[in-house]
Motif scaffolding. Structure first.
Motif, PDB file in Angstrom:
ATOM      1  N   GLN A   1      10.083  83.310-112.673  1.00 45.22           N
ATOM      2  CA  GLN A   1       9.702  82.946-111.133  1.00 45.22           C
ATOM      3  C   GLN A   1      10.232  84.097-110.371  1.00 45.22           C
ATOM      4  OE1 GLN A   1       8.284  80.225-110.191  1.00 45.22           O
ATOM      5  NE2 GLN A   1       7.953  79.211-111.946  1.00 45.22           N
ATOM      6  N   PRO A   2       9.563  84.538-109.251  1.00 43.11           N
ATOM      7  CA  PRO A   2      10.144  85.488-108.301  1.00 43.11           C
ATOM      8  C   PRO A   2      11.388  85.340-107.652  1.00 43.11           C
ATOM      9  CG  PRO A   2       8.143  84.413-107.437  1.00 43.11           C
ATOM     10  CD  PRO A   2       8.098  83.761-108.888  1.00 43.11           C
ATOM     11  N   ARG A   3      11.540  86.256-107.003  1.00 42.43           N
ATOM     12  CA  ARG A   3      12.930  86.269-106.341  1.00 42.43           C
ATOM     13  C   ARG A   3      12.857  85.291-105.134  1.00 42.43           C
ATOM     14  NH1 ARG A   3      17.662  89.462-106.025  1.00 42.43           N
ATOM     15  NH2 ARG A   3      18.929  89.095-104.352  1.00 42.43           N
ATOM     16  N   GLU A   4      11.724  84.877-104.397  1.00 43.56           N
ATOM     17  CA  GLU A   4      11.751  84.239-103.421  1.00 43.56           C
ATOM     18  C   GLU A   4      11.809  82.694-103.866  1.00 43.56           C
ATOM     19  OE1 GLU A   4       9.379  87.765-102.289  1.00 43.56           O
ATOM     20  OE2 GLU A   4       9.260  86.464-104.097  1.00 43.56           O
ATOM     21  N   VAL A   5      11.652  82.479-105.015  1.00 37.95           N
ATOM     22  CA  VAL A   5      11.514  80.977-105.556  1.00 37.95           C
ATOM     23  C   VAL A   5      12.930  80.743-105.840  1.00 37.95           C
ATOM     24  CG1 VAL A   5      11.029  79.410-107.357  1.00 37.95           C
ATOM     25  CG2 VAL A   5       9.115  80.963-106.473  1.00 37.95           C
ATOM     26  N   HIS A   6      13.872  81.659-106.546  1.00 42.71           N
ATOM     27  CA  HIS A   6      15.303  81.832-106.864  1.00 42.71           C
ATOM     28  C   HIS A   6      15.982  81.373-105.538  1.00 42.71           C
ATOM     29  CE1 HIS A   6      14.400  84.299-110.665  1.00 42.71           C
ATOM     30  NE2 HIS A   6      13.922  83.196-110.613  1.00 42.71           N
ATOM     31  N   ASP A   7      15.632  82.189-104.360  1.00 43.39           N
ATOM     32  CA  ASP A   7      16.314  82.025-103.018  1.00 43.39           C
ATOM     33  C   ASP A   7      16.211  80.852-102.537  1.00 43.39           C
ATOM     34  OD1 ASP A   7      17.290  84.590-103.487  1.00 43.39           O
ATOM     35  OD2 ASP A   7      15.746  85.391-102.100  1.00 43.39           O
ATOM     36  N   ASN A   8      14.842  80.271-102.561  1.00 40.43           N
ATOM     37  CA  ASN A   8      14.636  78.863-102.037  1.00 40.43           C
ATOM     38  C   ASN A   8      15.242  77.780-102.685  1.00 40.43           C
ATOM     39  OD1 ASN A   8      13.106  79.798 -99.569  1.00 40.43           O
ATOM     40  ND2 ASN A   8      11.070  79.987-100.896  1.00 40.43           N
ATOM     41  N   VAL A   9      15.518  77.744-104.163  1.00 37.60           N
ATOM     42  CA  VAL A   9      15.994  76.915-104.808  1.00 37.60           C
ATOM     43  C   VAL A   9      17.542  76.920-104.549  1.00 37.60           C
ATOM     44  CG1 VAL A   9      16.818  76.123-107.076  1.00 37.60           C
ATOM     45  CG2 VAL A   9      14.363  76.713-106.691  1.00 37.60           C
ATOM     46  N   THR A  10      18.031  78.058-104.468  1.00 40.01           N
ATOM     47  CA  THR A  10      19.525  78.239-104.268  1.00 40.01           C
ATOM     48  C   THR A  10      19.748  77.445-102.534  1.00 40.01           C
ATOM     49  OG1 THR A  10      19.902  80.246-105.256  1.00 40.01           O
ATOM     50  CG2 THR A  10      21.348  79.724-103.730  1.00 40.01           C
ATOM     51  N   ARG A  11      18.881  77.803-101.621  1.00 37.45           N
ATOM     52  CA  ARG A  11      19.041  77.318-100.138  1.00 37.45           C
ATOM     53  C   ARG A  11      18.895  75.727-100.295  1.00 37.45           C
ATOM     54  NH1 ARG A  11      22.030  78.339 -96.774  1.00 37.45           N
ATOM     55  NH2 ARG A  11      21.381  80.585 -97.190  1.00 37.45           N
ATOM     56  N   CYS A  12      17.880  75.426-101.175  1.00 34.93           N
ATOM     57  CA  CYS A  12      18.007  73.904-101.183  1.00 34.93           C
ATOM     58  C   CYS A  12      19.292  73.240-101.581  1.00 34.93           C
ATOM     59  CB  CYS A  12      16.984  73.311-102.367  1.00 34.93           C
ATOM     60  SG  CYS A  12      15.170  73.473-101.549  1.00 34.93           S
ATOM     61  N   PHE A  13      19.993  73.779-102.803  1.00 35.22           N
ATOM     62  CA  PHE A  13      21.391  73.135-103.199  1.00 35.22           C
ATOM     63  C   PHE A  13      22.309  73.421-102.112  1.00 35.22           C
ATOM     64  CE2 PHE A  13      19.088  73.342-107.229  1.00 35.22           C
ATOM     65  CZ  PHE A  13      19.368  72.129-107.743  1.00 35.22           C
ATOM     66  N   LEU A  14      22.420  74.695-101.514  1.00 30.30           N
ATOM     67  CA  LEU A  14      23.712  74.873-100.456  1.00 30.30           C
ATOM     68  C   LEU A  14      23.436  73.876 -98.998  1.00 30.30           C
ATOM     69  CD1 LEU A  14      23.371  78.750-100.368  1.00 30.30           C
ATOM     70  CD2 LEU A  14      24.879  77.393-101.753  1.00 30.30           C
ATOM     71  N   ASP A  15      22.326  73.679 -98.851  1.00 34.50           N
ATOM     72  CA  ASP A  15      21.949  72.661 -97.777  1.00 34.50           C
ATOM     73  C   ASP A  15      22.433  71.205 -98.196  1.00 34.50           C
ATOM     74  OD1 ASP A  15      21.125  74.607 -96.123  1.00 34.50           O
ATOM     75  OD2 ASP A  15      18.915  73.846 -96.005  1.00 34.50           O
TER      76      ASP A  15
END
Length: 721
Positions: free
Chosen positions: A203-217
């Motif tokens: 997966q690209p970096r954008e997917v990694h960042d959005n997954v992390t943002r989901c968990f942080l929220d």
């Protein structure tokens, strides 16, 4: 008020709705469409809530138009209006969408498009479905349960931020939302494992960042869902998460995001877990202890690091986000369970590696903050192993002292102070405060070479400078106490020379006055202050006590320098009363000076009289000028009034002549009504033209006439007409 009687005009929207044949595009052409929707136009909302119209709105909202004949309105204007209408959350439209499965199928068919989705239309989709979740949450969740493949489609398009926002709202909801239905959906669709699986090297970096943002929220939101943490604490989820941290392909984006989720999960476990962590080890902590050696390797410099050009020079190997995250992880681990982690820290020399980074990268403030907090925890916790590891094995104190001494030596070269100096001072001050309570630590510090000199000298100066308030105003006594005491010491050494007030060195004595720049301030030293506690009589009325037995006197004598010498002489004459000749000479000098002062006063009075006479003459001249100006104004007013009367008389004569001509022409005609009307209209036009001429002439004259005369003149004209 007119609106109380319903006299308002119909809007263009109402006029369109009253027609038999009109389209949605006709409404989109009107700018008042959204305003009428907000005002609750009943006919308009009923029309927009029809199922066929709702489908048409969603068609503009979710289907990107293609073809050569597509105009700008179809591409931008109509989708924009459709999005705004959906965002108004009108109950008729919301109910029409939630009650019709065909419409819901059409909305989620947007996810069938190929990757990547159009970001603009993805935002429209997210707004539409989030509105349904907000207003009809239960119906929307039930629909998603019946279509579990939708969750898979959402995960495929998680590169888009709008899809990420929908997933967050799906799991959390609002504060007043019942999360039972959401929990059933999360468990039944296995949403958390699917999100964790997206943390992969494919997966690209954008997917990694959005997954992390989901968990942080999930962690930070006030209305957090407990089922999310229960899913994340499962051992298989933790194993998958840590496998991303230990990725052998060294995908930096993957490792950084996996570390961020691990850190936030550890913080949540520590602060929100009911049972004590020490009693029952969490699966995540257990896996971290087992793989601690792999975590220690994260502190090594990355292999693919690229140099960076900065303001202070070239940085060959930057710290990097990965090593910062690793240091943050070690800090949290020591905070959670210091007793269990100290052996691992000592074995893998974690603190040594961290301190090496602290001194090597002297401009990275994020790095300094993490390490300073961690060292303070070690010093306060007083773990015997870690304390010895830092103080004795690493020689932290001697290293800090040597860096400060190097800076002192390089001051002459104007070298820039290191960026981590403030953190070094804070650690040193922490050691000083701890040594005051701990005798063993105090002995250890005293035995360290150069520690006492460093504390009393360099560190003391820094603490004084930092405790001084920026821009603080010193009071009068503090500003000049040191200077006055210095001058008084000089006076003590040279009493005989200073008080020998002869005419020969009078000019030199006048130059020697430490308060030449101050008004009526004299410093007198009380030589007898050590022998007696009584205050001299000539100082009884003063309250301005200065430092070092110096008194600041504020007097009202004419000459500052002469007064200061007189007081100094009187003070010194008490010790040499036998010199009668000198006293007489001094009295004669004083009398001469008094005579000079009186002469100066008389000169000043004469100057004041001359100035007053000049001022009176100027006032008389100004009064004459004002009288002349008023006369000129009156003359202008009279001339203007005459002009007005002449123009009015001329216009009246013209009107009379015109009237006579009209009467003669009307008598010669054969009572033709059409001709009479034409003549009357011509007469009216001529009258209007004459009135305009009068008004223009009046306006030109008004520019130079006062308002009061204009009002009186207008009244006269109206009465004559």
């Amino acid at each position: 008020m007119f609106w109380r009687f319903n006299f308002s005009l119909k809007s263009k929207i109402d006029e369109i709705l009253e027609k038999e044949n009109f389209t949605l595009q006709d409404l989109f052409e009107e700018e008042d469409l959204l305003q009428e929707c907000r005002y609750g136009n009943k006919l308009l909302i009923e029309y927009l809530s029809k199922p066929e119209i709702v489908k048409q709105i969603l068609q503009y909202l979710l289907v990107e138009p293609t073809g050569e004949n597509v105009g700008e309105k179809e591409k931008f204007k109509y989708p924009y209006f459709s999005n705004e209408i959906i965002g108004l959350e009108l109950f008729g439209i919301v109910d029409a969408i939630s009650s019709d499965t065909e419409i819901m199928d059409f909305i989620f068919s947007f996810l069938d498009n190929k990757q990547p989705l159009n970001c603009v239309y993805a935002g429209y989709f997210s707004r539409c479905i989030n509105t349904q979740l907000k207003k009809r949450r239960e119906e929307t969740l039930n629909y998603l349960k019946s279509k579990p493949e939708i969750i898979d489609k959402l995960c495929l398009h998680l590169k888009i931020a709008a899809i990420k926002d929908f997933i967050i709202n799906l799991c959390l909801g609002s504060e007043n939302t019942d999360l039972i239905e959401s929990n059933d959906l999360i468990i039944s669709t296995k949403l958390i494992p699917k999100l964790i699986n997206l943390l992969s090297k494919e997966q690209p970096r954008e997917v990694h960042d959005n997954v992390t943002r989901c968990f942080l929220d999930f962690f930070y939101n006030e209305s957090s869902n407990p089922i999310l943490y229960q899913e994340l604490e499962k051992k298989e989820i933790c194993e998958k998460l840590l496998s991303c941290v230990f990725d052998t392909t060294e995908n930096i984006s993957l490792i950084e995001n996996a570390l961020s989720i691990t850190i936030e999960l550890l913080i949540y476990i520590h602060h929100n877990k009911r049972s004590n962590i020490e009693e029952k080890i969490n699966p995540l902590l257990e896996l971290i202890y087992e793989n601690f050696s792999k975590f220690a390797k994260l502190l090594d410099s990355p292999k693919n690091a690229k140099p960076i050009d900065l303001a202070f020079g070239n940085l060959k190997v930057p710290v990097g986000q990965l090593r910062l995250k690793a240091i943050q992880l070690f800090h949290i681990l020591y905070y959670i369970s210091p007793e269990k982690i100290e052996n691992m820290y000592s074995e893998h020399q974690i603190l040594h590696k961290i301190l090496d980074l602290f001194f090597e990268y002297k401009w990275n403030t994020f790095l300094h903050n993490y390490i300073r907090d961690m060292i303070n925890l070690v010093l306060e916790g007083r773990s015997a192993k870690l304390f010895k590891n830092v103080i004795d094995d690493y020689n932290l104190i001697t290293k800090m002292i040597s860096i400060c001494n190097q800076y002192e030596e390089s001051k002459t070269n104007r070298d820039i102070r290191r960026g981590n100096f403030t953190h070094i001072f804070q650690i040193c001050n922490k050691l000083v405060t701890l040594s005051e309570k701990d005798t063993t630590l105090n002995e250890k510090l005293n035995q360290t070479e150069g520690w006492n000199q460093f504390v009393d000298g360099f560190l003391s100066d820094i603490n004084k400078a930092q405790s001084q308030k920026i821009g603080e105003m010193k009071n009068h006594l503090q500003m000049y106490s040191e200077e006055s005491s210095f001058n008084q010491n000089n006076l003590d050494e040279n009493d005989d020379d200073f008080f020998d007030d002869s005419d020969e060195n009078s000019d030199e004595d006048d130059d020697f006055d430490i308060f030449d720049n101050f008004d009526d301030e004299i410093i007198v030293k009380d030589d007898d202050s050590d022998d007696s506690d009584e205050t001299p009589s000539w100082l009884a009325e003063t309250n301005n006590l200065a430092f070092d037995n110096n008194y600041i006197l504020r007097n009202s004598i004419y000459g500052q320098k002469s007064g200061s010498k007189k007081n100094n002489y009187e003070n010194s004459s008490s010790t040499s009363s036998d010199d009668e000749d000198e006293d007489e000479s001094e009295e004669e000098d004083d009398e001469k000076k008094d005579d000079e002062d009186e002469n100066n006063k008389e000169d000043d009075e004469e100057k004041m009289k001359n100035e007053n006479e000049n001022e009176n003459e100027n006032e008389n001249e100004n009064e004459n000028e004002n009288e002349n100006e008023e006369k000129d104004k009156n003359i202008d007013q009279q001339s203007n009034e005459k002009l007005i009367e002449e123009t009015i008389n001329e216009n009246n004569l013209d009107n009379e002549n015109n009237n006579n001509q009209v009467i003669l022409e009307s008598e010669n005609q054969d009572n033709d009504n059409d001709n009479e009307q034409e003549l009357i209209e011509e007469k009216k036009k001529e009258d209007e033209d004459n009135e305009k001429i009068i008004e223009e002439s009046i306006k030109k004259i008004d520019e130079n006439t006062p308002k009061e005369n204009l009002i009186n003149r207008n009244k006269k004209v109206l009465s004559e007409n």
